[in-house]
Design a protein around this motif. Sequence first.
Motif, short mmCIF file in Angstrom:
data_model
loop_
_atom_site.label_atom_id
_atom_site.label_comp_id
_atom_site.label_asym_id
_atom_site.label_seq_id
_atom_site.Cartn_x
_atom_site.Cartn_y
_atom_site.Cartn_z
N GLY A 339 -9.13 13.85 108.81
CA GLY A 339 -8.92 12.76 109.70
C GLY A 339 -9.94 12.94 110.93
O GLY A 339 -10.72 12.08 111.55
N CYS A 340 -10.38 14.17 111.28
CA CYS A 340 -11.56 14.32 112.40
C CYS A 340 -12.73 14.21 111.77
O CYS A 340 -13.57 13.78 112.56
CB CYS A 340 -11.16 16.08 112.68
SG CYS A 340 -9.91 16.58 113.49
N GLY A 341 -12.96 14.17 110.45
CA GLY A 341 -14.18 13.87 109.77
C GLY A 341 -14.23 12.35 109.80
O GLY A 341 -15.48 11.79 109.93
N ALA A 342 -13.39 11.66 109.70
CA ALA A 342 -13.21 10.26 109.48
C ALA A 342 -13.89 9.82 110.97
O ALA A 342 -14.53 8.79 111.01
CB ALA A 342 -11.91 9.59 109.36
N PHE A 343 -13.61 10.12 112.06
CA PHE A 343 -14.01 9.96 113.27
C PHE A 343 -15.28 10.05 113.45
O PHE A 343 -16.13 9.28 113.95
CB PHE A 343 -13.24 10.82 114.44
CG PHE A 343 -11.84 10.44 114.85
CD1 PHE A 343 -11.40 9.08 115.12
CD2 PHE A 343 -10.64 11.42 114.76
CE1 PHE A 343 -10.04 8.61 115.51
CE2 PHE A 343 -9.47 10.91 115.08
CZ PHE A 343 -9.09 9.80 115.32
N SER A 344 -15.78 11.30 112.93
CA SER A 344 -17.38 11.51 113.03
C SER A 344 -17.99 10.45 112.48
O SER A 344 -19.09 10.09 112.80
CB SER A 344 -17.55 12.99 112.50
OG SER A 344 -17.07 14.09 113.16
N ILE A 345 -17.55 10.36 111.20
CA ILE A 345 -18.24 9.20 110.25
C ILE A 345 -18.29 7.94 111.20
O ILE A 345 -19.32 7.02 111.04
CB ILE A 345 -17.50 8.84 109.10
CG1 ILE A 345 -17.68 10.09 108.22
CG2 ILE A 345 -18.12 7.72 108.13
CD1 ILE A 345 -16.93 10.17 106.82
N SER A 346 -17.23 7.55 111.65
CA SER A 346 -17.09 6.18 112.52
C SER A 346 -18.18 6.10 113.55
O SER A 346 -18.86 5.16 113.59
CB SER A 346 -15.61 6.13 113.13
OG SER A 346 -15.57 4.98 113.85
N LEU A 347 -18.22 7.23 114.17
CA LEU A 347 -19.03 7.29 115.60
C LEU A 347 -20.47 7.12 114.88
O LEU A 347 -21.40 6.54 115.55
CB LEU A 347 -18.80 8.40 116.42
CG LEU A 347 -17.42 8.43 116.84
CD1 LEU A 347 -17.11 9.70 117.80
CD2 LEU A 347 -17.46 7.22 117.95
#
Length: 473
Positions: A339-347
């Motif tokens: 989930g934390c990785g999904a934030f990084s990809i999104s940003l």
Amino acid sequence: MVSRIQVLKYVGFVVGLAAKFVTGSIFVFNAYQDAIKTNFNYTQTEVELLASMLNVGLGIGFVPGIFYDRFGPTLTSGAGLIVSVPVYLLIWSTVKYTEFYSKRIWLMAIYFFLAGFGSVFTYMVALNTNVINFSSKHTGKIVGFLNAFFAGSPSVFATVYYNLFTTGDSTIAENQDFAGFMLFFAILYGIVNIFCMIFLRIYKDDVKDEDVFITSYKDKNGIVLDELTVAVNGNSKHHGDMEETDSDPGTNSQPYSMKQLMCNLNYHLFIWMFACASCVGVVYATNLTVTSKSVHLDKYNDKLTIIIPITNAIVSASIGIVSDIFKEKVPRLGIVIIGCGAFSISLVIVLLFADKYPLFIVATVFTGIGVGIIWSLCPTIMKELFSVEHLGRNWGTCLLLSAIVSFGAQEVFGLLYDEHVPEDMRNSCYGMNCVQEGYGVFVGVSVVGLILGAIILIRKRCCKRLSATDKMA
């Protein structure tokens, strides 16, 4: 045959779903923030302050959490009723005195703080009561479905706002009935808190499906290394001086005192990981319409504002079930790291391609995935690592830190945005450069959350190896 107690539990669960649905309304701020900005002539930094105070109010969750631990669900719901309804009526009245409030942002900020604070009483009642009432083997599913309603409600409220509380072109702030929307919330909070007072109780079955006992981990000289309170479903096995259960060896259901909790490294790593991840989600969601307006995609706001809630709801409902089924093979913490990785990809995507509508949608979907994962699994992990006995206090403290970090994050975003506003514009900025600096900062924050999650997972695996070594000895 279904017992009366079981029926009452499920009725309470349905009421809990309704309560979580209503409290999720605090995350629809991005739909009406432009109306606030225009009506009161606020800068983006001032609007970010209101969003931050709403989140800080939610973050003072340890107060309703402690209140719940001491007085139970009925009085906690009553407190939510007393706080929420009057404050939404106050916000409703502000549009009649726009000149007064345009010069007193601090007073408006207090109102939004109290709105968030009132909602967390209802939030705690819905979450804690159902987590306590149902067996631990269903915790992931219970929290997942509760969070699905909490997460999905902003999409419904945004749709209601754009269709029932706007006239003509919904992108024009003057066409939006912000005051009527606040009155609508006052009525909803009144109804749902009354239902919580009537139907949400803590029920105990006559036959417990869990036995709680004390077990000590000792070294080969007989010295106690660690004492754990372990809940099992009758599946414990004896190996010398050790108790082995079918539960996760890293799970500790021993109730911690506040002092012990504050001295626990895993707790600090966990709450800082959650704070970093959740603040990224809050900043992105709150400024979704600000970003779309900057890159001239605000005509799609009615569609963009429902993406995160819908994605969040789908992920929340499914991830709870999946994590319960596969928790022995795939640790919940590992999923949270994803989930934390999904934030990084999104940003990264929005940082580079926010002006491309399809890619903006992709970035927003990834944010919804991240939000769904962390808000569904982190309360469950909190219960498993640090006991259900003080869940209100423990999870509330986590929410507080998250709110404080989010407060600073939103103010930083607002300040970086306002630096790019031309002097001849009315607090509005257009172009990718308006938002790129802000999102650039939060790429780093999301990576920090990712690293902290990895550290916790590594520590847990090391503890398991040590436990296995002790058993062999």
